[in-house]
Write an enzyme that holds these catalytic residues in place. Structure first.
Site, short mmCIF file in Angstrom:
data_model
loop_
_atom_site.label_atom_id
_atom_site.label_comp_id
_atom_site.label_asym_id
_atom_site.label_seq_id
_atom_site.Cartn_x
_atom_site.Cartn_y
_atom_site.Cartn_z
N ASP A 95 0.85 -1.19 0.00
CA ASP A 95 0.00 0.00 0.00
C ASP A 95 0.89 1.23 0.00
OD1 ASP A 95 -2.26 1.58 0.06
OD2 ASP A 95 -2.83 1.09 2.11
N LYS A 96 0.27 2.39 -0.20
CA LYS A 96 0.97 3.66 -0.02
C LYS A 96 0.15 4.55 0.90
CE LYS A 96 -0.03 7.25 -1.91
NZ LYS A 96 -1.02 8.39 -1.72
N HIS A 97 0.84 5.47 1.55
CA HIS A 97 0.14 6.42 2.42
C HIS A 97 0.76 7.79 2.23
CE1 HIS A 97 -1.98 8.07 5.88
NE2 HIS A 97 -0.85 8.68 6.17
N SER A 98 -0.11 8.79 2.15
CA SER A 98 0.34 10.18 2.08
C SER A 98 -0.01 10.88 3.37
CB SER A 98 -0.33 10.90 0.90
OG SER A 98 -0.11 12.30 0.99
N THR A 135 -9.30 10.57 0.46
CA THR A 135 -9.59 9.64 -0.64
C THR A 135 -11.04 9.16 -0.61
OG1 THR A 135 -7.28 8.93 -0.72
CG2 THR A 135 -8.91 7.44 -1.69
N ARG A 183 -6.22 13.55 21.06
CA ARG A 183 -5.07 14.35 20.62
C ARG A 183 -5.54 15.72 20.15
NH1 ARG A 183 -2.69 10.98 16.08
NH2 ARG A 183 -1.59 12.92 15.59
N SER A 198 -0.24 6.30 15.01
CA SER A 198 -1.58 6.36 14.44
C SER A 198 -1.59 5.87 12.99
CB SER A 198 -2.12 7.79 14.52
OG SER A 198 -3.38 7.90 13.91
N LYS A 202 -2.66 1.65 11.61
CA LYS A 202 -3.75 1.40 10.65
C LYS A 202 -3.24 0.76 9.37
CE LYS A 202 -5.04 5.68 11.34
NZ LYS A 202 -5.70 7.00 11.41
N LYS A 203 -2.08 1.20 8.88
CA LYS A 203 -1.54 0.61 7.66
C LYS A 203 -1.09 -0.83 7.91
CE LYS A 203 -2.43 3.58 4.69
NZ LYS A 203 -3.28 3.24 3.54
#
Length: 455
Positions: A95-98, A135, A183, A198, A202-203
């Site tokens: 996967d990717k995350h930004s 997204t 937070r 965080s 999740k990833k």
């Protein structure tokens, strides 16, 4: 300082130990997070005040890398996780995350590209918040598209087309829901340690073999200082590798909106155009970044001999139509109506629009990209707090990039909204932040640095 041993975990002890700069034991961290995740209205094993105190102690004292790895793992397994063993034997999940930006729609291209190459992309995404887009909000502008699949259905879609894009379910990483909410009320949002735990919990709950991180830096990034973005990238790479996931982070520039459009449907439209072979000049940076990120994913997943070869493969999958065919399968399997892609421009029906023109000759020299993001949010495309409604058709179209030469009267930005009254404030915001100068500005490269685990 060295960790201690303890038979029984008391939340107050954990707070005091971290407050005083001690290294927390694995048992302390796991016990505290378990108490957070298992809370019910009738049974408060740890109070909001205690969780808030723990967050502030971490904010002030930080965490060692082993502490951070343990915290992330405890959060990851605080609820349900995706079981990748239901996929075909040998399937590589990635996967990717930004970290968030303006006009950042690369997930919509990357998921079908990487899936078309034969890897599995179990993508759990988020919604827009503040000045950054989400997204899920973009996907939900597609009529019928279901982002709330069960994990069982999530697996079925993955098996059939190689990618699925959903939101976080109530049972995935429940501890993060509690910590994330507090937070925001305790002044601890900016902690790179809490951000890492965080995001990565999740990833990693997706059971990933590989992960590529797009860590933004610049005026439109959550962390604007380069050294802060770099430190966050290093923490996330270390945490991913400690969990057994091949992890790479790219530090990328976010000083202007990425691509042509910023909003919800308009970003889907831009990506669909690219997948159908329509490459608008204003989409050039978005295509380049998508290919670069996908290239690293294809390299980590064994589909290319290098990240550069992966980027070339990514672009060929876009140009051949293979990524678009996969995209259509994803949308169909998640209940979406693919007929809207036949003419995405005609599906875009904002009730009001306005064009911002250049007021002098020169070069587009600067803008505060965060302010641009807030203007998009005020148009109706984003939300100030969780739960706020968003408009499908609000947003902006950029007609020039930083460094472009412009002339008086030339269109710079088109604003879209569902109501004429929503245009005035965003127009003022954009006029105040977009600058035209006599000198061509020096631009940062799109990808500034790649962070990998030390061999």
């Amino acid at each position: 300082m060295t960790p201690r041993t303890s038979q029984t975990i008391h939340p107050l002890d954990v707070i005091l130990h971290k407050r005083d700069g001690l290294v927390l034991t694995e048992a302390e961290i796991r016990g505290f997070i378990a108490a957070v995740a298992e809370r019910t209205p009738e049974r408060q094993l740890v109070t909001d005040a205690q969780i808030a105190s723990f967050l502030m102690a971490v904010f002030q004292r930080g965490l060692s890398l082993p502490e951070l790895a343990t915290l992330t793992e405890a959060m990851r397994f605080s609820g349900e996780v995706f079981d990748a063993s239901v996929l075909a034997p040998g399937t590589f999940t990635i996967d990717k995350h930004s970290t968030g930006g303006v006009g950042d729609k690369t997930s919509l291209l990357i998921a079908p590209i990487v899936a078309a190459a034969g890897l599995a992309v179990p993508m759990i995404s988020g919604r827009s918040l503040g000045h950054t887009g989400g997204t899920l909000d973009k996907l939900e502008t597609i009529p019928g598209f279901d982002t709330q699949l069960s994990l069982a259905r999530f697996a079925e879609v993955l098996r059939e087309c190689g990618a699925a894009l959903i939101g976080q379910t109530p049972t995935i990483v429940p501890a993060d829901r509690v910590l994330y909410a507090l937070r925001d009320h305790t002044g601890t949002v900016e902690s790179p340690f809490l951000i890492t735990a965080s995001i990565m919990s999740k990833k990693l709950a997706e059971s990933l073999n590989g992960l590529v991180l797009d860590v933004k830096t610049g005026s439109g990034a959550f962390m604007k200082r380069y050294e802060d973005s770099r430190f966050l990238a290093e923490l996330m790479v270390s945490t991913g590798e400690a969990a057994g996931t091949k992890t790479v982070a790219l530090l990328t520039t976010m000083d202007e909106p990425l691509g042509r459009f910023s909003g919800n449907w308009v970003e889907v439209w831009e990506c669909v155009d690219v997948m159908r072979g329509i490459r608008h000049p204003m989409s050039r940076d978005m295509i380049e970044l998508s290919n670069t990120l996908a290239g690293w994913m294809l390299f980590l997943g064994g589909k290319a001999e290098s990240a550069e070869a992966g980027a070339a493969l990514s672009d060929s999958l876009l140009r051949s139509g293979a990524a678009y065919a996969t995209w259509l399968k994803i949308v169909e399997l998640q209940g979406g109506d693919t007929s809207v892609f036949d003419n995405p421009a005609s599906f875009h029906k904002p009730a009001a629009s306005r064009v911002l023109h250049a007021q002098q000759d020169g070069y587009l020299s600067a803008m505060d990209c965060t302010e641009v993001g807030w203007a998009v949010q005020r148009l109706g495309a984003g939300r100030a707090k969780p739960g706020d409604p968003v408009s499908a058709h609000a947003g902006i179209e950029m007609h020039a990039k930083l460094g472009d030469k412009v002339t008086t009267g030339q269109p710079l930005i088109t604003l879209f909204a569902e109501d004429e009254s929503k245009l005035d404030e965003p127009e003022r915001m954009l006029r105040a932040t977009v600058q035209i100068g006599a000198e061509k500005p020096e631009r940062q490269p799109l990808v500034r640095e790649v962070i990998r685990a030390t061999p």
